[in-house]
Design an enzyme around this catalytic site. Structure first.
Site, PDB file in Angstrom:
ATOM      1  N   HIS A 176       0.882  -1.178  -0.012  1.00 57.07           N
ATOM      2  CA  HIS A 176      -0.184  -0.082  -0.061  1.00 57.07           C
ATOM      3  C   HIS A 176       0.948   1.160  -0.006  1.00 57.07           C
ATOM      4  O   HIS A 176       1.706   1.305   0.818  1.00 57.07           O
ATOM      5  CB  HIS A 176      -0.849  -0.072   1.207  1.00 57.07           C
ATOM      6  CG  HIS A 176      -1.972   1.181   1.064  1.00 57.07           C
ATOM      7  ND1 HIS A 176      -3.251   0.882   0.679  1.00 57.07           N
ATOM      8  CD2 HIS A 176      -1.660   2.574   1.663  1.00 57.07           C
ATOM      9  CE1 HIS A 176      -3.853   2.293   1.025  1.00 57.07           C
ATOM     10  NE2 HIS A 176      -2.992   2.999   1.448  1.00 57.07           N
ATOM     11  N   CYS A 177       0.770   1.939  -0.969  1.00 55.80           N
ATOM     12  CA  CYS A 177       1.569   2.987  -1.214  1.00 55.80           C
ATOM     13  C   CYS A 177       0.865   4.394  -0.849  1.00 55.80           C
ATOM     14  O   CYS A 177      -0.212   4.709  -1.269  1.00 55.80           O
ATOM     15  CB  CYS A 177       1.833   3.406  -2.749  1.00 55.80           C
ATOM     16  SG  CYS A 177       2.997   4.828  -2.964  1.00 55.80           S
ATOM     17  N   PRO A 178       1.404   5.065   0.337  1.00 53.60           N
ATOM     18  CA  PRO A 178       0.668   6.229   0.671  1.00 53.60           C
ATOM     19  C   PRO A 178       0.835   7.389   0.080  1.00 53.60           C
ATOM     20  O   PRO A 178       0.178   8.418   0.072  1.00 53.60           O
ATOM     21  CB  PRO A 178       1.456   6.429   2.283  1.00 53.60           C
ATOM     22  CG  PRO A 178       2.923   5.892   2.133  1.00 53.60           C
ATOM     23  CD  PRO A 178       2.824   4.693   1.220  1.00 53.60           C
ATOM     24  N   GLY A 181      -1.954   6.872  -2.273  1.00 50.43           N
ATOM     25  CA  GLY A 181      -3.003   6.791  -1.630  1.00 50.43           C
ATOM     26  C   GLY A 181      -3.854   5.524  -2.120  1.00 50.43           C
ATOM     27  O   GLY A 181      -5.188   5.568  -2.145  1.00 50.43           O
ATOM     28  N   GLN A 182      -3.052   4.426  -2.305  1.00 47.34           N
ATOM     29  CA  GLN A 182      -3.844   3.234  -3.055  1.00 47.34           C
ATOM     30  C   GLN A 182      -3.046   1.850  -2.836  1.00 47.34           C
ATOM     31  O   GLN A 182      -1.885   2.038  -2.818  1.00 47.34           O
ATOM     32  CB  GLN A 182      -4.236   3.591  -4.418  1.00 47.34           C
ATOM     33  CG  GLN A 182      -4.904   2.517  -5.300  1.00 47.34           C
ATOM     34  CD  GLN A 182      -6.399   2.212  -4.639  1.00 47.34           C
ATOM     35  OE1 GLN A 182      -6.365   1.585  -3.351  1.00 47.34           O
ATOM     36  NE2 GLN A 182      -7.387   2.610  -5.184  1.00 47.34           N
TER      37      GLN A 182
END
Length: 410
Positions: A176-178, A181-182
């Site tokens: 999950h890549c902050p 945002g996804q």
């Protein structure tokens, strides 16, 4: 005795006026009526966009526009044009990564049927069905162990994992890549890598032309390189910024090139220690790259704009006195989140004969733990034993000994 009906929500006219995204149980955020799906940390997407657009804007105003005087008209315009087009392309890849379904597996509304029975088979002993936590499945001649997800109430396919941030099971979950945002997974991993790679190239492009501009100042004014740098502080700031950015996004690009060449995900790389022979997904470098960049993207398993019937509330119980247990809603939430809901529902009786006898539906084991005689006194299907010759509507009075004892304690 009457049936208590749940309150109706206002603002909905029919039973089929809700869409899938309106009843979504995950933590995602939807835009444009379900056309775009983001993670709960979508606000960080604005920061990512500003970190891309702001440096390019400064570059076009303070560096590229000045280089137009040192190059011919076509070359000078092309410097700005390439920077703008590259930035737009980078932002498109960012939106394709962030705003699409990464590969979410729809959760089940009910757990699957249990396949094993846990409990003694002796006489008088109840058998409790229980789902196995791990199952073995065979895919393309290879055996994989799949785990059961309590939240989504399904067995995860191979390479699937549950994202604790989005609260969904995602196919070929990478991480999950902050920054976007996804979740990065099967349906957007290709765009994520292209976004990171293009961002690296954009940083190198800005860094290179800032160095060219400083060199042009040094040669035109015949001054030292230090004085030339002091004449263009914007170039110095961009050089430092792009150098640091290239260090991070460039390193991320190299890391994912390694993952693609070995057909691994970030999750698998940190969780497992594959070697060249034990990785069951490795097809060779060429085939691994073909799988990521040239294989068709599978369609989404979710139609977020589809109309669905409104979920029916808990079935109304025959309640005396108009009382429903406040724990019923909590039990539903526990079941949806994969937790074991333990609650007891009480029904209060208000008969016409004037007796107010409370009847509790509780577990016999819980009653026996309180008192061995409690299970015989309080039971959902039994009444308090009365003498055979005692009238049904007679008043039960306390004995003088009991009244004296209660008065003494008071």
């Amino acid at each position: 005795m009457y049936v208590v009906t749940p309150p109706q929500r206002s603002g909905f006219g029919s039973d089929c006026d809700l869409r899938v995204y309106q009843t979504w149980k995950g933590s995602n955020i939807f835009c444009l009526q379900g056309r775009f799906i983001f993670g709960p940390d979508v606000r960080s997407l604005g920061l990512t966009i500003s970190l891309i657009v702001a440096p390019v804007t400064i570059f076009c105003i303070f560096v590229a526009s000045k280089l137009m005087d040192d190059f011919s008209d076509s070359w000078g315009v092309s410097i700005i044009l390439v920077a703008v087009v590259f930035t737009i392309y980078d932002l498109i890849l960012l939106m394709l990564t962030s705003g699409r379904d990464p590969g979410i597996i729809p959760r089940n509304s009910h757990p699957p049927e249990p396949e094993v029975v846990d409990g003694n088979t002796g006489s008088g002993t109840s058998q409790t069905p229980r789902l196995p936590r791990v199952k073995e499945v065979e895919v393309n001649g290879k055996v994989f162990k799949v785990k059961y997800c309590d939240t989504c109430m399904l067995y995860r396919p191979p390479r699937c994992s549950h994202c604790s941030i989005c609260n969904n099971c995602v196919e070929r979950f990478d991480h999950h890549c902050p920054w976007v945002g996804q979740c990065i997974a099967q349906r957007n991993y290709r765009f994520f890598f292209m976004f990171v790679f293009s961002t690296t190239l954009l940083c190198v492009y800005v860094f290179a032309f800032c160095c060219v501009y400083i060199k042009k100042i040094k040669e035109s004014e015949d001054i030292s390189i230090l004085k030339a740098m002091l004449k263009t502080p914007a170039s110095i700031a961009l050089i430092l910024y792009t150098f640091i950015s290239t260090f991070f996004v460039g390193g991320l690009t190299c890391f994912h090139l390694y993952l693609i060449s070995t057909n691994q995900t970030t999750y698998e790389n940190f969780r497992y220690s594959y070697d060249r022979h034990s990785n069951p997904h490795n097809k060779g470098v060429v085939d691994n790259f073909k799988e990521i960049f040239f294989s068709p993207i599978p369609p989404s398993k979710n139609n977020f704009r589809a109309m669905v019937p409104r979920e029916n509330p808990m079935p109304s119980r025959s309640v005396v006195g108009g009382f429903m247990s406040p724990n019923m809603g909590k039990a539903n939430d526990d079941i949806e989140m994969g937790r074991k809901g333990v609650w007891a529902m009480a029904e209060h009786g208000d008969g016409k004969d004037g007796n107010n006898n409370e009847r509790f539906h509780v577990n016999d084991n819980e009653l026996n733990e309180l008192s061995p005689d409690m299970g015989n006194i309080v039971n959902g299907d039994e009444q308090i034993n009365r003498p055979n010759n005692h009238p049904r509507n007679a008043n039960w009075e306390m004995s003088p000994e009991v009244m004296a004892l209660s008065a003494r304690r008071a």
